[in-house]
Design an enzyme around this catalytic site. Structure first.
Site, PDB file in Angstrom:
ATOM      1  N   TYR A   1       5.437  12.752   2.075  1.00 56.32           N
ATOM      2  CA  TYR A   1       5.871  12.514   0.674  1.00 56.32           C
ATOM      3  C   TYR A   1       6.580  13.771   0.067  1.00 56.32           C
ATOM      4  CZ  TYR A   1       5.443  11.588  -4.442  1.00 56.32           C
ATOM      5  OH  TYR A   1       5.520  11.311  -5.690  1.00 56.32           O
TER       6      TYR A   1
ATOM      7  N   SER B   1       9.504  14.878  -8.190  1.00 58.36           N
ATOM      8  CA  SER B   1       8.120  14.942  -8.442  1.00 58.36           C
ATOM      9  C   SER B   1       8.136  16.497  -8.526  1.00 58.36           C
ATOM     10  CB  SER B   1       7.318  14.349  -7.336  1.00 58.36           C
ATOM     11  OG  SER B   1       5.954  14.718  -7.269  1.00 58.36           O
TER      12      SER B   1
HETATM   13  P1  NAP Z   1       3.634   3.031  -9.620  1.00 59.91           P
HETATM   14  O1  NAP Z   1       2.959   2.630 -10.626  1.00 59.91           O
HETATM   15  O2  NAP Z   1       3.002   2.771  -8.229  1.00 59.91           O
HETATM   16  O3  NAP Z   1       5.084   2.290  -9.335  1.00 59.91           O
HETATM   17  C1  NAP Z   1       5.840   2.343  -8.113  1.00 59.91           C
HETATM   18  C2  NAP Z   1       7.206   1.417  -8.927  1.00 59.91           C
HETATM   19  O4  NAP Z   1       7.819   1.657  -7.362  1.00 59.91           O
HETATM   20  C3  NAP Z   1       6.767  -0.031  -8.631  1.00 59.91           C
HETATM   21  O5  NAP Z   1       7.407  -0.669  -9.715  1.00 59.91           O
HETATM   22  C4  NAP Z   1       6.931  -0.618  -7.220  1.00 59.91           C
HETATM   23  O6  NAP Z   1       7.416  -1.916  -7.541  1.00 59.91           O
HETATM   24  C5  NAP Z   1       8.396   0.244  -6.757  1.00 59.91           C
HETATM   25  N1  NAP Z   1       8.341   0.150  -5.383  1.00 59.91           N
HETATM   26  C6  NAP Z   1       7.614   0.747  -4.580  1.00 59.91           C
HETATM   27  N2  NAP Z   1       8.275   0.596  -3.246  1.00 59.91           N
HETATM   28  C7  NAP Z   1       9.318   0.025  -3.574  1.00 59.91           C
HETATM   29  C8  NAP Z   1      10.398  -0.342  -2.649  1.00 59.91           C
HETATM   30  N3  NAP Z   1      10.247  -0.283  -1.386  1.00 59.91           N
HETATM   31  N4  NAP Z   1      11.298  -1.266  -3.174  1.00 59.91           N
HETATM   32  C9  NAP Z   1      11.442  -1.550  -4.685  1.00 59.91           C
HETATM   33  N5  NAP Z   1      10.573  -1.226  -5.496  1.00 59.91           N
HETATM   34  C10 NAP Z   1       9.595  -0.266  -4.797  1.00 59.91           C
HETATM   35  O7  NAP Z   1       4.033   4.386  -9.367  1.00 59.91           O
HETATM   36  P2  NAP Z   1       4.579   5.353 -10.593  1.00 59.91           P
HETATM   37  O8  NAP Z   1       3.794   6.681 -10.603  1.00 59.91           O
HETATM   38  O9  NAP Z   1       5.152   4.734 -11.574  1.00 59.91           O
HETATM   39  O10 NAP Z   1       5.990   6.009  -9.530  1.00 59.91           O
HETATM   40  C11 NAP Z   1       7.376   6.081 -10.020  1.00 59.91           C
HETATM   41  C12 NAP Z   1       7.903   7.158  -9.439  1.00 59.91           C
HETATM   42  O11 NAP Z   1       7.416   8.414 -10.058  1.00 59.91           O
HETATM   43  C13 NAP Z   1       7.868   7.596  -7.944  1.00 59.91           C
HETATM   44  O12 NAP Z   1       9.087   7.800  -7.484  1.00 59.91           O
HETATM   45  C14 NAP Z   1       6.638   8.488  -7.885  1.00 59.91           C
HETATM   46  O13 NAP Z   1       6.764   9.186  -6.518  1.00 59.91           O
HETATM   47  C15 NAP Z   1       7.123   9.341  -8.806  1.00 59.91           C
HETATM   48  N6  NAP Z   1       5.979  10.204  -9.303  1.00 59.91           N
HETATM   49  C16 NAP Z   1       4.717   9.785  -9.622  1.00 59.91           C
HETATM   50  C17 NAP Z   1       3.825  10.774 -10.049  1.00 59.91           C
HETATM   51  C18 NAP Z   1       2.315  10.119 -10.401  1.00 59.91           C
HETATM   52  O14 NAP Z   1       1.657  10.979 -10.413  1.00 59.91           O
HETATM   53  N7  NAP Z   1       2.398   8.944 -10.687  1.00 59.91           N
HETATM   54  C19 NAP Z   1       4.153  12.081 -10.284  1.00 59.91           C
HETATM   55  C20 NAP Z   1       5.382  12.505  -9.670  1.00 59.91           C
HETATM   56  C21 NAP Z   1       6.202  11.543  -9.141  1.00 59.91           C
HETATM   57  P3  NAP Z   1       6.755  -3.113  -6.768  1.00 59.91           P
HETATM   58  O15 NAP Z   1       6.230  -4.055  -7.958  1.00 59.91           O
HETATM   59  O16 NAP Z   1       7.620  -3.828  -5.924  1.00 59.91           O
HETATM   60  O17 NAP Z   1       5.320  -2.839  -5.951  1.00 59.91           O
END
Ligand code: NAP
Length: 253
Positions: free
Chosen positions: A150, A137
């Site tokens: 985080y 991130s």
């Molecule tokens: P999201 O839509 O909430 O998706 C998160 C995913 O992670 C879901 O598929 C969830 O699966 C899975 N997950 C969460 N906890 C888990 C665990 N303990 N074991 C296995 N799977 C787990 O979020 P996203 O934005 O796509 O995030 C993806 C990555 O990008 C993350 O690492 C996040 O920190 C990073 N990121 C996001 C942003 C943003 O603004 N969106 C910015 C920077 C970085 P389930 O179906 O099991 O819940």
């Protein structure tokens, strides 16, 4: 093209992980989709071109990670590409950050990345190559108020990325981090809802505030993150390792 490659994507069912899975499948990779929700993983696997598998695991649980990676290997062979994407973001001022919240953020974002990397590494070393891409991130590259746990975890992911990249630099394995700014997924929608509840601002105002941190004044799309991952997984990125690629409209430079 990624024909003949087995790619495992964690947190593949939604958001950035689903965009990465669709993109790598379109490149010809065979996928294992990892997450906690079997039904949503199955739905995505059915939608993708080609034959793909799923494994259900909580990446913060060492036993579940071991079992999931053993199954992925049994069913589709050595993992050539690991995308450590699963993550969670909870916010709280530091004085109200409980030890439980702190440990949850470290467990899923940092320890989960460590456990999954350790599960594939001996097999990548034996195969003489591989790609590890960690979805960190901009919170790995700079601080943000009210999300210390985080941000600390994501800074840790970058440290892990850099150290492991050096450790395996002569083994044909690259290890990189992709660092998105605010991206249009459930994590951002939850953060917007949180701001609305806390401040009484409208959803539109809250979203505009998140977009304002990006010099391009917009929210990043999951596909833009997936495109960076696709490049890192290809032969053309063989010399790129230990890097933090910021996909954030210039928020970090
Ligand atoms: P999201 O839509 O909430 O998706 C998160 C995913 O992670 C879901 O598929 C969830 O699966 C899975 N997950 C969460 N906890 C888990 C665990 N303990 N074991 C296995 N799977 C787990 O979020 P996203 O934005 O796509 O995030 C993806 C990555 O990008 C993350 O690492 C996040 O920190 C990073 N990121 C996001 C942003 C943003 O603004 N969106 C910015 C920077 C970085 P389930 O179906 O099991 O819940």
């Amino acid at each position: 093209m990624l024909h003949g490659k087995h790619a495992l994507v964690t947190g593949a069912a939604r958001g950035i992980g689903a965009a990465i899975a669709r993109t790598l499948a379109a490149e010809g990779a065979t996928l294992t989709l990892l997450g906690r929700n079997e039904a949503s993983l199955q739905a995505l696997a059915r939608e993708l071109p080609g034959q793909h598998g799923i494994v259900v695991a909580d990446i913060a649980d060492p036993g579940q990670v071991d079992a999931a990676f053993a199954r992925a290997r049994d069913e589709r062979g050595t993992v050539h590409i690991l995308v450590n994407n699963a993550g969670q973001a909870e916010s709280a001022p530091l004085v109200r950050t409980s030890l439980e919240l702190w440990q949850r953020m470290l467990a899923v974002n940092l320890t989960g990345t460590f456990l999954c990397s350790q599960a594939v590494l001996p097999h990548m070393l034996a195969a003489g190559g591989g790609r590890i891409v960690n979805i960190a991130s901009t919170a790995a590259q700079k601080g943000y108020a009210y999300v210390s746990a985080y941000v600390a975890a994501k800074h840790g992911v970058l440290g892990l990325t850099r150290s492991l990249a050096l450790e395996v630099a002569r083994k044909g394995i690259t290890v990189n981090a992709v660092c998105p700014g605010y991206t249009d997924t459930d994590i951002l929608r939850d953060s917007v809802a949180n701001v609305v509840a806390r401040t009484g601002r409208s959803e539109r105002e809250a979203l505009a505030e998140f977009a304002a941190g990006n010099p391009q004044a917009r929210i990043v799309q999951p596909q833009e993150v997936a495109d960076a991952v696709r490049w890192l997984c290809g032969d053309g990125a063989a010399s790129v390792t230990g890097q933090a690629i910021s996909v954030s409209g210039g928020e970090v430079m």
